[in-house]
Design a protein around this motif. Sequence first.
Motif, PDB file in Angstrom:
ATOM      1  N   THR A   5       0.837  -1.194   0.000  1.00 35.19           N
ATOM      2  CA  THR A   5       0.000   0.000   0.000  1.00 35.19           C
ATOM      3  C   THR A   5       0.875   1.248   0.000  1.00 35.19           C
ATOM      4  N   VAL A   6       0.367   2.283  -0.584  1.00 36.95           N
ATOM      5  CA  VAL A   6       1.074   3.558  -0.660  1.00 36.95           C
ATOM      6  C   VAL A   6       0.366   4.527   0.272  1.00 36.95           C
ATOM      7  N   SER A   7       1.135   5.169   1.134  1.00 44.11           N
ATOM      8  CA  SER A   7       0.538   6.119   2.067  1.00 44.11           C
ATOM      9  C   SER A   7       0.103   7.379   1.323  1.00 44.11           C
ATOM     10  N   VAL A   8      -0.663   8.182   1.985  1.00 47.27           N
ATOM     11  CA  VAL A   8      -1.155   9.423   1.393  1.00 47.27           C
ATOM     12  C   VAL A   8       0.011  10.350   1.077  1.00 47.27           C
ATOM     13  N   GLN A  10       3.135   9.546   0.490  1.00 46.96           N
ATOM     14  CA  GLN A  10       3.887   8.986  -0.634  1.00 46.96           C
ATOM     15  C   GLN A  10       3.163   9.262  -1.944  1.00 46.96           C
ATOM     16  N   SER A  11       1.865   9.128  -1.939  1.00 47.72           N
ATOM     17  CA  SER A  11       1.076   9.386  -3.135  1.00 47.72           C
ATOM     18  C   SER A  11       1.181  10.846  -3.562  1.00 47.72           C
ATOM     19  N   CYS A  14       4.636  11.457  -5.035  1.00 46.76           N
ATOM     20  CA  CYS A  14       4.745  10.868  -6.379  1.00 46.76           C
ATOM     21  C   CYS A  14       4.056  11.741  -7.421  1.00 46.76           C
ATOM     22  N   VAL A  15       2.874  12.214  -7.109  1.00 51.10           N
ATOM     23  CA  VAL A  15       2.141  13.060  -8.050  1.00 51.10           C
ATOM     24  C   VAL A  15       2.858  14.391  -8.252  1.00 51.10           C
ATOM     25  N   LYS A  86      -9.470  12.680  -5.610  1.00 48.29           N
ATOM     26  CA  LYS A  86      -9.701  11.325  -5.118  1.00 48.29           C
ATOM     27  C   LYS A  86     -10.883  11.250  -4.161  1.00 48.29           C
TER      28      LYS A  86
END
Length: 87
Positions: A5-8, A10-11, A14-15, A86
């Motif tokens: 899972t990717v944490s918030v 990390q997300s 990345c974006v 999201k």
Amino acid sequence: MINKTVSVSQSLLCVGFAGVFSKTVTSPLEVVKILSQIGTFHCKRGFLHSFVFICQNEGLRAFWKGNMVSCLRLFPYSAIHLATYKK
């Protein structure tokens, strides 16, 4: 076992980095497009001529003028856009 899972946070990072990367890669095209839109004298002979003209007269760095400031704006914009999209 690997946590997939990717944490918030990390997300969001990345974006943000994806936005910065895409802006940096497409910056030369944006520079020529904007100069064509404002009608500078060297843009009247086409896209390729404008690209070569800028490269010859100002160097390759001319295609990334102002890119850092744009990326500083784009990083939080992309992250906030994802966070609100999201939900």
